[in-house]
Motif scaffolding. Structure first.
Motif, PDB file in Angstrom:
ATOM      1  N   VAL A  70      68.787   6.773  10.196  1.00  7.65           N
ATOM      2  CA  VAL A  70      70.033   7.006  10.940  1.00  7.65           C
ATOM      3  C   VAL A  70      69.683   7.439  12.358  1.00  7.65           C
ATOM      4  N   PRO A  71      70.560   7.160  13.327  1.00  9.19           N
ATOM      5  CA  PRO A  71      70.326   7.636  14.699  1.00  9.19           C
ATOM      6  C   PRO A  71      70.456   9.152  14.775  1.00  9.19           C
ATOM      7  N   GLU A  72      69.440   9.812  15.302  1.00 11.09           N
ATOM      8  CA  GLU A  72      69.461  11.263  15.403  1.00 11.09           C
ATOM      9  C   GLU A  72      70.620  11.745  16.272  1.00 11.09           C
ATOM     10  N   SER A  73      70.949  10.998  17.335  1.00 11.59           N
ATOM     11  CA  SER A  73      72.026  11.415  18.232  1.00 11.59           C
ATOM     12  C   SER A  73      73.361  11.485  17.506  1.00 11.59           C
ATOM     13  N   GLU A  74      73.588  10.570  16.545  1.00 13.29           N
ATOM     14  CA  GLU A  74      74.846  10.587  15.814  1.00 13.29           C
ATOM     15  C   GLU A  74      74.918  11.781  14.864  1.00 13.29           C
ATOM     16  N   VAL A  75      73.784  12.132  14.268  1.00 13.37           N
ATOM     17  CA  VAL A  75      73.757  13.303  13.398  1.00 13.37           C
ATOM     18  C   VAL A  75      74.073  14.559  14.208  1.00 13.37           C
ATOM     19  N   ARG A  76      73.472  14.656  15.392  1.00 15.94           N
ATOM     20  CA  ARG A  76      73.723  15.819  16.238  1.00 15.94           C
ATOM     21  C   ARG A  76      75.180  15.864  16.701  1.00 15.94           C
ATOM     22  N   ARG A  77      75.745  14.708  17.023  1.00 13.63           N
ATOM     23  CA  ARG A  77      77.134  14.670  17.471  1.00 13.63           C
ATOM     24  C   ARG A  77      78.070  15.120  16.343  1.00 13.63           C
ATOM     25  N   ALA A  78      77.812  14.658  15.123  1.00 15.71           N
ATOM     26  CA  ALA A  78      78.640  15.055  13.991  1.00 15.71           C
ATOM     27  C   ALA A  78      78.512  16.550  13.728  1.00 15.71           C
ATOM     28  N   ALA A  79      77.285  17.092  13.826  1.00 13.75           N
ATOM     29  CA  ALA A  79      77.085  18.522  13.604  1.00 13.75           C
ATOM     30  C   ALA A  79      77.794  19.347  14.666  1.00 13.75           C
ATOM     31  N   ALA A  80      77.740  18.893  15.923  1.00 16.77           N
ATOM     32  CA  ALA A  80      78.418  19.626  16.995  1.00 16.77           C
ATOM     33  C   ALA A  80      79.924  19.655  16.769  1.00 16.77           C
ATOM     34  N   GLY A  81      80.494  18.533  16.315  1.00 19.72           N
ATOM     35  CA  GLY A  81      81.922  18.501  16.033  1.00 19.72           C
ATOM     36  C   GLY A  81      82.306  19.451  14.917  1.00 19.72           C
ATOM     37  N   LEU A  82      81.460  19.539  13.881  1.00 21.96           N
ATOM     38  CA  LEU A  82      81.749  20.436  12.767  1.00 21.96           C
ATOM     39  C   LEU A  82      81.590  21.900  13.179  1.00 21.96           C
ATOM     40  N   ASN A  83      80.598  22.178  13.987  1.00 23.08           N
ATOM     41  CA  ASN A  83      80.363  23.564  14.417  1.00 23.08           C
ATOM     42  C   ASN A  83      81.484  24.086  15.301  1.00 23.08           C
ATOM     43  N   ALA A  84      82.228  23.184  15.933  1.00 14.81           N
ATOM     44  CA  ALA A  84      83.310  23.603  16.826  1.00 14.81           C
ATOM     45  C   ALA A  84      84.590  23.951  16.068  1.00 14.81           C
ATOM     46  N   VAL A  85      84.618  23.701  14.770  1.00 12.89           N
ATOM     47  CA  VAL A  85      85.828  23.934  13.976  1.00 12.89           C
ATOM     48  C   VAL A  85      85.927  25.411  13.618  1.00 12.89           C
ATOM     49  N   GLU A  86      87.093  25.988  13.864  1.00 14.16           N
ATOM     50  CA  GLU A  86      87.377  27.358  13.443  1.00 14.16           C
ATOM     51  C   GLU A  86      88.137  27.331  12.117  1.00 14.16           C
ATOM     52  N   MET A  87      87.773  28.216  11.223  1.00 15.73           N
ATOM     53  CA  MET A  87      88.389  28.198   9.897  1.00 15.73           C
ATOM     54  C   MET A  87      88.870  29.590   9.516  1.00 15.73           C
ATOM     55  N   HIS A  88      90.103  29.661   9.070  1.00 20.91           N
ATOM     56  CA  HIS A  88      90.695  30.899   8.582  1.00 20.91           C
ATOM     57  C   HIS A  88      90.849  30.767   7.063  1.00 20.91           C
ATOM     58  N   TYR A  89      90.112  31.568   6.338  1.00 23.71           N
ATOM     59  CA  TYR A  89      90.053  31.418   4.884  1.00 23.71           C
ATOM     60  C   TYR A  89      91.373  31.763   4.205  1.00 23.71           C
ATOM     61  N   GLN A  90      92.262  32.479   4.895  1.00 22.45           N
ATOM     62  CA  GLN A  90      93.545  32.834   4.290  1.00 22.45           C
ATOM     63  C   GLN A  90      94.613  31.774   4.525  1.00 22.45           C
ATOM     64  N   ASP A  91      94.356  30.843   5.437  1.00 20.62           N
ATOM     65  CA  ASP A  91      95.321  29.779   5.737  1.00 20.62           C
ATOM     66  C   ASP A  91      95.033  28.605   4.810  1.00 20.62           C
ATOM     67  N   LEU A  92      95.668  28.612   3.638  1.00 18.70           N
ATOM     68  CA  LEU A  92      95.348  27.658   2.582  1.00 18.70           C
ATOM     69  C   LEU A  92      96.410  26.577   2.460  1.00 18.70           C
TER      70      LEU A  92
END
Length: 447
Positions: A70-92
């Motif tokens: 797999v292209p390493e750049s695409e893996v890094r791009r996907a990881a960066a997008g996931l790391n930018a997500v904020e999650m509130h565990y009580q908002d279900l």
């Protein structure tokens, strides 16, 4: 973070084993839990030519020796997008079980179907409402997300079990389904274009011009378009029967959050008119938490609907011509508003570690319906009081609740109120469906 993750040269092809290590290192601090071995463990399948990581599609390349990379750049791009997500565990968001699962069009090509996969994995044979024991040793992920670590099981009334996921995870998985749909559509378009290479030159040029409208699997597909009221005044019962309409809905962005791809067509269940295409997350956020057909609990997310995002949500609900013309809300929403806003001063409080907190959980039920407003009565109560002191707070007639809502609307969202009312019928269909009929024959002035 490992040496490979730090020193890797982006843009190079890397093996699937190295990609597994890189993904784990890059997402180690992500708020969204990720799984290990995402490139080599089910449901990943290199033969498909791609893998979903969050809302990104990462292509897979097969070398001459038969090995996949797999292209390493695409893996890094996907990881960066996931790391930018904020999650509130009580908002279900509730993801099941439901009485019926929405069916998707056969030609949509979506393979993820994450709700079906979650339901299938958490149910025990012969017990549709019971979650199966978790086996942490068995890899389990969807789009690289270890959803079992954040799955919440709740029990209601001592018997019925329901499953919930944080809203951020639901948004990610919905976006992954949409990304996969677009990727597969683009792949089929490229394949169809390649078939016509033997056609005359002018035909090839015409097809090439068409194919440029949709990017290939290496790039993004045709961008989503914002919803601008194209379906206003139309009946859901008519649109939902048109073939391929669910695929058309997926071409819009959600009309509420305006970021996620739309997946469902939100409509007013009382009047039958379409509101707008929305994503699953926003659709569940505005849906009252029904206990029975005439009994709902007022979930905590209503503080957003009636406070911080008031104007936006009221505009969305008033996309229904029936609600807009009558300056009201559908009965479940009006009941929730009455309990949460109109009866706020009646709700007791109890001493807590951070001062005083509202007592228990609000619940509102009603007798009759909006079709007979003279006999419709809303009953607001408090469940789960710590001391067991409070039950019924108020009983509000439908007419009074509707009048209080109009007053509050004019003060809170004057622009929305100005666009509503019995004299705002210009954009109603020529032959509107009968919206509300007072079966008692009395009190028609209410409408």
């Amino acid at each position: 973070m490992s040496e490979r993750a730090v020193l890797g040269r982006t843009g190079d092809l890397i093996s699937l084993d190295i990609a597994n290590v890189l993904w784990a290192d890059l997402t180690a601090d992500s708020a969204v839990p990720t799984a290990s071995g995402v490139f080599t463990c089910p449901p990943a399948d290199a033969r498909a030519g791609y893998i979903l990581l969050g809302s990104h599609v990462v292509t897979m390349v097969k070398a001459s020796d038969g090995r996949w990379s797999v292209p390493e750049s695409e893996v890094r791009r996907a990881a960066a997008g996931l790391n930018a997500v904020e999650m509130h565990y009580q908002d279900l968001v509730r993801i099941g079980p439901f009485r019926s699962t929405p069916q998707q069009a056969r030609d949509e090509g979506v393979l993820l179907h994450w709700r079906r996969r979650v339901t299938r994995q958490v149910q025990e044979p012969g017990d549709p409402g019971r979650a199966a024991p978790r086996d942490d040793s068995r890899p389990c992920h969807l789009a690289g997300i270890d959803w079992r670590r954040v799955l919440v099981e709740q029990t209601r009334e001592g018997a019925v079990r329901t499953w919930w996921l944080p809203r951020a995870v639901v948004r990610l998985l919905d976006a992954a389904e949409h990304a996969e749909t677009q990727w597969l559509h683009a792949a089929r378009t490229r394949q169809a274009t390649a078939v016509v290479t033997e056609q005359p030159c002018h035909h090839r040029q015409a097809r090439a011009a068409d194919s440029r409208q949709t990017a290939g699997p290496e790039g993004p597909a045709a961008p989503l378009r914002p919803y601008n009221g194209e379906l206003g005044g139309q009946l859901y019962s008519v649109l939902s029967r048109k073939p391929g309409f669910s695929r058309k809905v997926a071409q819009w962005t959600c009309a509420v959050c305006r970021t996620a791809p739309a997946t469902v067509l939100d409509h007013c269940h009382e009047h039958g008119y379409v509101r707008a295409p929305v994503c699953h997350s926003c659709n569940t956020q505005e849906r009252p938490d029904h206990l029975y057909s005439n009994d709902i609990r007022v979930a905590s997310h209503y503080r957003h609907l009636f406070h911080t995002h008031t104007d936006h949500w009221l505009r969305h609900w008033h996309r229904c011509p029936g609600c807009r013309a009558r300056t009201t809300l559908p009965l479940p929403h009006l009941a929730a508003w009455t309990a949460y806003i109109a009866c706020r001063s009646l709700r007791p409080t109890h001493r807590a570690s951070r001062g005083r907190e509202p007592c228990g959980v609000l619940r509102v039920s009603w007798t009759g319906s909006q079709n007979a407003p003279r006999s419709c009565l809303l009953t607001v109560a408090v469940d789960f009081c710590p001391s067991g002191e409070h039950r019924v707070l108020a009983q509000v007639p439908y007419r009074e609740a509707a009048g209080q809502f109009r007053t509050w609307l004019a003060e809170t969202a004057p622009a929305v109120a100005a666009a509503a009312g019995p004299d705002r019928l210009d954009d109603l269909p020529a032959r509107p469906r009968p919206v509300i009929a007072d079966t008692t024959g009395e009190g028609l002035a209410l409408f």
